[in-house]
Each structure stands twice: as structure tokens, then as C-alpha cells.
Motif scaffolding. Structure first.
Motif, PDB file in Angstrom:
ATOM      1  N   ALA A  34     -10.290  21.418 -70.014  1.00 58.28           N
ATOM      2  CA  ALA A  34     -10.747  22.321 -71.070  1.00 58.28           C
ATOM      3  C   ALA A  34     -10.186  23.716 -70.861  1.00 58.28           C
ATOM      4  O   ALA A  34      -9.690  24.064 -69.789  1.00 58.28           O
ATOM      5  CB  ALA A  34     -12.277  22.375 -71.091  1.00 58.28           C
ATOM      6  N   TRP A  35     -10.302  24.485 -71.923  1.00 60.96           N
ATOM      7  CA  TRP A  35     -10.004  25.913 -71.885  1.00 60.96           C
ATOM      8  C   TRP A  35     -11.296  26.673 -72.168  1.00 60.96           C
ATOM      9  O   TRP A  35     -12.031  26.342 -73.104  1.00 60.96           O
ATOM     10  CB  TRP A  35      -8.969  26.274 -72.927  1.00 60.96           C
ATOM     11  N   PHE A  36     -11.529  27.673 -71.372  1.00 61.19           N
ATOM     12  CA  PHE A  36     -12.605  28.631 -71.587  1.00 61.19           C
ATOM     13  C   PHE A  36     -11.963  30.012 -71.720  1.00 61.19           C
ATOM     14  O   PHE A  36     -10.823  30.214 -71.323  1.00 61.19           O
ATOM     15  CB  PHE A  36     -13.576  28.646 -70.399  1.00 61.19           C
ATOM     16  N   ARG A  37     -12.700  30.947 -72.267  1.00 60.80           N
ATOM     17  CA  ARG A  37     -12.189  32.311 -72.326  1.00 60.80           C
ATOM     18  C   ARG A  37     -13.324  33.289 -72.049  1.00 60.80           C
ATOM     19  O   ARG A  37     -14.503  32.992 -72.270  1.00 60.80           O
ATOM     20  CB  ARG A  37     -11.561  32.606 -73.691  1.00 60.80           C
ATOM     21  N   GLN A  38     -12.910  34.440 -71.587  1.00 61.45           N
ATOM     22  CA  GLN A  38     -13.879  35.482 -71.286  1.00 61.45           C
ATOM     23  C   GLN A  38     -13.356  36.809 -71.797  1.00 61.45           C
ATOM     24  O   GLN A  38     -12.324  37.306 -71.327  1.00 61.45           O
ATOM     25  CB  GLN A  38     -14.133  35.554 -69.780  1.00 61.45           C
ATOM     26  N   GLY A  91      -8.938  37.919 -74.674  1.00 60.84           N
ATOM     27  CA  GLY A  91      -9.702  37.634 -73.474  1.00 60.84           C
ATOM     28  C   GLY A  91      -8.827  36.975 -72.429  1.00 60.84           C
ATOM     29  O   GLY A  91      -7.631  36.748 -72.646  1.00 60.84           O
ATOM     30  N   VAL A  92      -9.447  36.664 -71.310  1.00 56.98           N
ATOM     31  CA  VAL A  92      -8.761  35.899 -70.279  1.00 56.98           C
ATOM     32  C   VAL A  92      -9.097  34.430 -70.487  1.00 56.98           C
ATOM     33  O   VAL A  92     -10.272  34.060 -70.588  1.00 56.98           O
ATOM     34  CB  VAL A  92      -9.181  36.342 -68.862  1.00 56.98           C
ATOM     35  N   TYR A  93      -8.072  33.617 -70.569  1.00 57.70           N
ATOM     36  CA  TYR A  93      -8.239  32.189 -70.825  1.00 57.70           C
ATOM     37  C   TYR A  93      -8.094  31.431 -69.509  1.00 57.70           C
ATOM     38  O   TYR A  93      -7.110  31.604 -68.777  1.00 57.70           O
ATOM     39  CB  TYR A  93      -7.211  31.715 -71.841  1.00 57.70           C
ATOM     40  N   PHE A  94      -9.084  30.585 -69.256  1.00 55.26           N
ATOM     41  CA  PHE A  94      -9.134  29.807 -68.026  1.00 55.26           C
ATOM     42  C   PHE A  94      -9.007  28.320 -68.331  1.00 55.26           C
ATOM     43  O   PHE A  94      -9.652  27.806 -69.253  1.00 55.26           O
ATOM     44  CB  PHE A  94     -10.455  30.044 -67.294  1.00 55.26           C
ATOM     45  N   CYS A  95      -8.214  27.665 -67.526  1.00 55.47           N
ATOM     46  CA  CYS A  95      -8.115  26.220 -67.579  1.00 55.47           C
ATOM     47  C   CYS A  95      -9.129  25.641 -66.600  1.00 55.47           C
ATOM     48  O   CYS A  95      -9.311  26.178 -65.505  1.00 55.47           O
ATOM     49  CB  CYS A  95      -6.696  25.820 -67.194  1.00 55.47           C
ATOM     50  N   ALA A  96      -9.784  24.545 -66.977  1.00 55.40           N
ATOM     51  CA  ALA A  96     -10.788  23.937 -66.115  1.00 55.40           C
ATOM     52  C   ALA A  96     -10.721  22.420 -66.229  1.00 55.40           C
ATOM     53  O   ALA A  96     -10.228  21.884 -67.222  1.00 55.40           O
ATOM     54  CB  ALA A  96     -12.186  24.426 -66.510  1.00 55.40           C
ATOM     55  N   ALA A  97     -11.265  21.753 -65.215  1.00 56.35           N
ATOM     56  CA  ALA A  97     -11.240  20.288 -65.214  1.00 56.35           C
ATOM     57  C   ALA A  97     -12.466  19.736 -64.496  1.00 56.35           C
ATOM     58  O   ALA A  97     -13.044  20.397 -63.629  1.00 56.35           O
ATOM     59  CB  ALA A  97      -9.969  19.786 -64.539  1.00 56.35           C
ATOM     60  N   THR A  98     -12.846  18.536 -64.866  1.00 52.24           N
ATOM     61  CA  THR A  98     -13.963  17.861 -64.211  1.00 52.24           C
ATOM     62  C   THR A  98     -13.441  16.776 -63.282  1.00 52.24           C
ATOM     63  O   THR A  98     -12.340  16.255 -63.474  1.00 52.24           O
ATOM     64  CB  THR A  98     -14.899  17.209 -65.234  1.00 52.24           C
TER      65      THR A  98
END
Length: 125
Positions: A34-38, A91-98
Motif C-alpha cells: 500500500a501507499w500512505f501519505r502524511q 505530503g510524504v508518500y510511504f510504501c508499506a507492506a504486510t
């Protein structure tokens, strides 16, 4: 597992950017991505997610119809095509994984086990 995000930058409102996230290490343990942003002064929020098959996807309402997430498992990579950008996308976009699958693509950041360092997106109005 290490995640490396790239592709951020400065773009004018209405423009496009494509973010990339490359996974390395024990990628066999990677399921949903997923991508999240802050944004400055705000909490980190879910943007888009995709399951291991690339079939199941989920988008935040604010980006539906403008952003597209995709995944290429042979490259251990996930991409976020962002079109019609607005200042609110800054914003700052973060990549994430489960490291395990969920029934639905989770929008909860605490369900994600691996995180990249973030790439900054600035949209000028």
C-alpha cells in the motif's frame, strides 16, 4: 524486507507523477502492499493498496478516479500513478507492506509490518 520508495517531486496542480516502491530481502513474506501519505501536521493516511495477486485493490475516497495502484511481482515492485494532482495531495508518500494476507486491503497503518523511507510530493497551486 526493505522497501525503497522513489518518484516524488514538485509538480503543478493538474499534473501527474508516478511513484515506485521496490521491495528487497525476503519478499516471499510480502502480501498486501500500500501507499500512505502524511501531510505536514497531519496523521499518516491510507491512499491505496493492492493484494498479492494484483487483483484486489482499495483506494481512499479522495484519490478514487485519479490514482491507480499496480504491482509487478516479478520486479517485487508496486507503483502509484497519480493524475490530476491538487495541492491537497502534497505530503510524504510511504510504501508499506504486510507479512500476512487480510480479507480486505487494510487501510489501518498498524496492520502494515514493513515501511519504506518515504518520498516527498509537492503540488503547487
Amino acid at each position: 524486507v526493505q522497501l525503497q520508495a522513489s518518484g516524488g517531486g514538485l509538480v503543478q496542480a493538474g499534473g501527474s507523477l508516478r511513484l515506485s516502491c521496490a521491495a528487497s530481502g525476503r519478499t516471499v513474506n510480502v502480501y498486501d502492499m500500500a501507499w500512505f501519505r502524511q501531510a505536514p501536521g497531519k496523521d499518516r493516511e491510507f491512499v491505496a493498496g493492492i493484494d498479492r495477486t494484483g487483483v484486489r485493490k482499495n483506494y481512499a475516497d479522495s484519490v478514487k478516479g485519479r490514482f491507480t495502484i499496480s504491482r509487478v511481482n516479478t520486479e517485487n515492485a508496486v507503483y502509484l500513478q497519480m493524475n490530476t494532482l491538487t495541492a491537497e495531495d502534497t505530503g510524504v508518500y510511504f510504501c508499506a507492506a504486510t507479512f500476512r494476507p487480510y480479507g480486505q486491503i487494510s487501510t489501518t497503518k498498524t496492520n502494515y509490518n514493513y515501511w519504506g523511507q518515504g518520498t516527498e510530493v509537492t503540488v503547487s497551486s
